[in-house]
Design a protein around this motif. Structure first.
Motif, PDB file in Angstrom:
ATOM      1  N   LEU A   1     -10.422   6.244 -30.000  1.00 17.40           N
ATOM      2  CA  LEU A   1     -10.223   6.840 -31.319  1.00 17.40           C
ATOM      3  C   LEU A   1      -9.044   6.153 -32.011  1.00 17.40           C
ATOM      4  N   PRO A   2      -9.326   5.349 -33.024  1.00 12.21           N
ATOM      5  CA  PRO A   2      -8.229   4.677 -33.738  1.00 12.21           C
ATOM      6  C   PRO A   2      -7.572   5.597 -34.763  1.00 12.21           C
ATOM      7  N   ASP A   3      -6.391   5.199 -35.200  1.00 14.30           N
ATOM      8  CA  ASP A   3      -5.665   5.859 -36.291  1.00 14.30           C
ATOM      9  C   ASP A   3      -5.256   7.293 -35.973  1.00 14.30           C
ATOM     10  N   ALA A   4      -5.132   7.616 -34.697  1.00 14.80           N
ATOM     11  CA  ALA A   4      -4.569   8.915 -34.329  1.00 14.80           C
ATOM     12  C   ALA A   4      -3.048   8.815 -34.364  1.00 14.80           C
TER      13      ALA A   4
ATOM     14  N   THR B   1      -0.774  15.132 -30.903  1.00 14.15           N
ATOM     15  CA  THR B   1      -1.735  14.169 -31.444  1.00 14.15           C
ATOM     16  C   THR B   1      -2.448  14.794 -32.637  1.00 14.15           C
ATOM     17  N   TRP B   2      -2.519  14.032 -33.726  1.00 10.23           N
ATOM     18  CA  TRP B   2      -3.195  14.497 -34.945  1.00 10.23           C
ATOM     19  C   TRP B   2      -4.089  13.384 -35.461  1.00 10.23           C
ATOM     20  N   HIS B   3      -5.209  13.788 -36.075  1.00 12.74           N
ATOM     21  CA  HIS B   3      -6.124  12.817 -36.692  1.00 12.74           C
ATOM     22  C   HIS B   3      -6.638  13.383 -38.003  1.00 12.74           C
ATOM     23  N   SER B   4      -6.875  12.498 -38.955  1.00 12.01           N
ATOM     24  CA  SER B   4      -7.310  12.930 -40.285  1.00 12.01           C
ATOM     25  C   SER B   4      -8.691  13.571 -40.270  1.00 12.01           C
ATOM     26  N   ARG B   5      -9.457  13.378 -39.191  1.00 12.37           N
ATOM     27  CA  ARG B   5     -10.785  13.992 -39.101  1.00 12.37           C
ATOM     28  C   ARG B   5     -10.753  15.376 -38.454  1.00 12.37           C
ATOM     29  N   LEU B   6      -9.577  15.854 -38.088  1.00 10.25           N
ATOM     30  CA  LEU B   6      -9.473  17.240 -37.649  1.00 10.25           C
ATOM     31  C   LEU B   6      -9.708  18.160 -38.850  1.00 10.25           C
ATOM     32  N   PRO B   7     -10.167  19.386 -38.615  1.00  6.53           N
ATOM     33  CA  PRO B   7     -10.391  20.308 -39.738  1.00  6.53           C
ATOM     34  C   PRO B   7      -9.125  20.516 -40.561  1.00  6.53           C
ATOM     35  N   VAL B   8      -9.296  20.746 -41.843  1.00  8.26           N
ATOM     36  CA  VAL B   8      -8.159  20.955 -42.734  1.00  8.26           C
ATOM     37  C   VAL B   8      -7.324  22.128 -42.221  1.00  8.26           C
ATOM     38  N   GLY B   9      -6.027  21.912 -42.120  1.00  3.27           N
ATOM     39  CA  GLY B   9      -5.129  22.954 -41.651  1.00  3.27           C
ATOM     40  C   GLY B   9      -4.965  23.013 -40.150  1.00  3.27           C
ATOM     41  N   ALA B  10      -5.730  22.205 -39.419  1.00  5.91           N
ATOM     42  CA  ALA B  10      -5.625  22.214 -37.960  1.00  5.91           C
ATOM     43  C   ALA B  10      -4.285  21.634 -37.525  1.00  5.91           C
TER      44      ALA B  10
ATOM     45  N   PHE C   1       7.206   7.960 -32.304  1.00  8.31           N
ATOM     46  CA  PHE C   1       5.846   8.186 -32.804  1.00  8.31           C
ATOM     47  C   PHE C   1       5.131   6.856 -32.977  1.00  8.31           C
ATOM     48  N   GLY C   2       3.794   6.926 -33.127  1.00  2.00           N
ATOM     49  CA  GLY C   2       2.990   5.720 -33.309  1.00  2.00           C
ATOM     50  C   GLY C   2       1.569   6.071 -33.701  1.00  2.00           C
ATOM     51  N   ARG C   3       0.759   5.023 -33.924  1.00  4.86           N
ATOM     52  CA  ARG C   3      -0.647   5.179 -34.306  1.00  4.86           C
ATOM     53  C   ARG C   3      -1.511   4.445 -33.299  1.00  4.86           C
ATOM     54  N   SER C   4      -2.654   5.037 -32.933  1.00  2.00           N
ATOM     55  CA  SER C   4      -3.559   4.384 -31.989  1.00  2.00           C
ATOM     56  C   SER C   4      -4.277   3.224 -32.676  1.00  2.00           C
ATOM     57  N   ALA C   5      -4.488   2.159 -31.909  1.00  2.00           N
ATOM     58  CA  ALA C   5      -5.024   0.913 -32.463  1.00  2.00           C
ATOM     59  C   ALA C   5      -6.544   0.967 -32.626  1.00  2.00           C
ATOM     60  N   SER C   6      -7.019   0.207 -33.610  1.00  5.67           N
ATOM     61  CA  SER C   6      -8.456   0.081 -33.812  1.00  5.67           C
ATOM     62  C   SER C   6      -9.078  -0.660 -32.631  1.00  5.67           C
ATOM     63  N   GLY C   7     -10.218  -0.169 -32.166  1.00  2.34           N
ATOM     64  CA  GLY C   7     -10.925  -0.829 -31.075  1.00  2.34           C
ATOM     65  C   GLY C   7     -10.569  -0.316 -29.702  1.00  2.34           C
ATOM     66  N   THR C   8      -9.288  -0.009 -29.484  1.00  2.00           N
ATOM     67  CA  THR C   8      -8.859   0.414 -28.150  1.00  2.00           C
ATOM     68  C   THR C   8      -8.428   1.878 -28.091  1.00  2.00           C
ATOM     69  N   GLY C   9      -7.969   2.424 -29.210  1.00  2.00           N
ATOM     70  CA  GLY C   9      -7.451   3.781 -29.205  1.00  2.00           C
ATOM     71  C   GLY C   9      -6.133   3.907 -28.469  1.00  2.00           C
ATOM     72  N   LYS C  10      -5.477   2.780 -28.198  1.00  2.00           N
ATOM     73  CA  LYS C  10      -4.245   2.801 -27.419  1.00  2.00           C
ATOM     74  C   LYS C  10      -3.026   2.601 -28.314  1.00  2.00           C
ATOM     75  N   LEU C  11      -1.885   3.080 -27.833  1.00  2.00           N
ATOM     76  CA  LEU C  11      -0.626   2.815 -28.506  1.00  2.00           C
ATOM     77  C   LEU C  11       0.491   2.847 -27.480  1.00  2.00           C
ATOM     78  N   GLN C  12       1.613   2.282 -27.877  1.00  2.00           N
ATOM     79  CA  GLN C  12       2.779   2.222 -27.000  1.00  2.00           C
ATOM     80  C   GLN C  12       4.008   2.621 -27.802  1.00  2.00           C
ATOM     81  N   ILE C  13       4.792   3.534 -27.241  1.00  2.00           N
ATOM     82  CA  ILE C  13       6.039   3.963 -27.853  1.00  2.00           C
ATOM     83  C   ILE C  13       7.176   3.488 -26.960  1.00  2.00           C
ATOM     84  N   ASP C  14       8.050   2.665 -27.502  1.00  2.00           N
ATOM     85  CA  ASP C  14       9.113   2.056 -26.711  1.00  2.00           C
ATOM     86  C   ASP C  14      10.422   2.837 -26.830  1.00  2.00           C
ATOM     87  N   ASN C  15      11.316   2.539 -25.879  1.00  2.00           N
ATOM     88  CA  ASN C  15      12.693   3.046 -25.908  1.00  2.00           C
ATOM     89  C   ASN C  15      12.760   4.572 -25.937  1.00  2.00           C
TER      90      ASN C  15
END
Length: 208
Positions: free
Chosen positions: A41-44, A173-182, A149-163
């Motif tokens: 899931l990208p863009d989370a 975790t939040w995504h724009s496709r969650l129901p409004v107000g979720a 904080f960070g955003r999951s990458a397109s294609g892999t759904g992965k992200l890395q937060i350093d330090n």
């Protein structure tokens, strides 16, 4: 006046070891986000919260969401609390930007160009943006009480937060496709003093 204290060679070596080992340590957190079917899931938006993290929050400088092509660009902006965001209009038509979200209610009445004052996002939460003139325009400002904080990458759904300092966190975790107000999904995460912290997040209930 106090005189400087000179340490013997072995004392200086011991002091150096203490400084290195006693200095703050930080780890990497790797997160993999997927949908209900297990597909990447990208863009989370993923962020780590703790009382200690809240003390380290610093506002971003020069944050903005542009109106261009009758869209909000970017459609999702993640900012720490206390960040002021500009909303320049680069379209040839005027826009009327607003939000009714509890985390930030505001209104930029019909305008062109760049408003003289930015909007201050001083409370954490999900802020949904709209335009009174163009109903199809929608955007989000995700206000977080953490510098991690960070955003999951397109294609892999992965992200890395350093330090990230070791400790106990709430991973959200939040995504724009969650129901409004979720609200953002949450799970506990322990970041180790050495190595990398890892988490897998499965987001269910996404809208098409």
């Amino acid at each position: 006046m106090a005189r400087p204290v000179l340490l013997p060679a072995n004392g200086r070596a011991a002091l150096l070891v203490w400084l290195v080992c006693g200095s703050a340590v930080a780890a990497t957190v790797q997160v993999e986000v997927s949908d209900a079917e297990g597909r990447p899931l990208p863009d989370a938006v993923v962020f780590l919260e703790s009382p200690e993290a809240r003390k380290l929050v610093k506002p971003l400088a020069d944050a903005e969401i542009v109106q261009e092509g009758r869209q909000f660009v970017p459609s999702v902006l993640v900012v720490p609390t206390g960040t002021a965001v500009m909303f320049p209009n680069r379209d040839k038509v005027r826009h009327h930007v607003y939000s009714f979200s509890p985390a930030k209610k505001f209104e930029l009445k019909l305008y062109a160009g760049t408003p003289s004052n930015p909007v201050l996002f001083d409370q954490q939460g999900v802020v949904t943006l709209g335009c009174n003139i163009h109903d199809r325009m929608v955007g989000w400002v995700i206000v977080v009480d953490t510098p991690y904080f960070g955003r999951s990458a397109s294609g892999t759904g992965k992200l890395q937060i350093d330090n990230v300092p070791p400790g106990r966190y709430t991973l959200r975790t939040w995504h724009s496709r969650l129901p409004v107000g979720a609200a953002a999904l949450e799970q506990a995460l322990v970041v180790p003093a050495t190595g990398a912290g890892q988490a897998a997040v499965r987001v269910t209930g996404l809208q098409p």
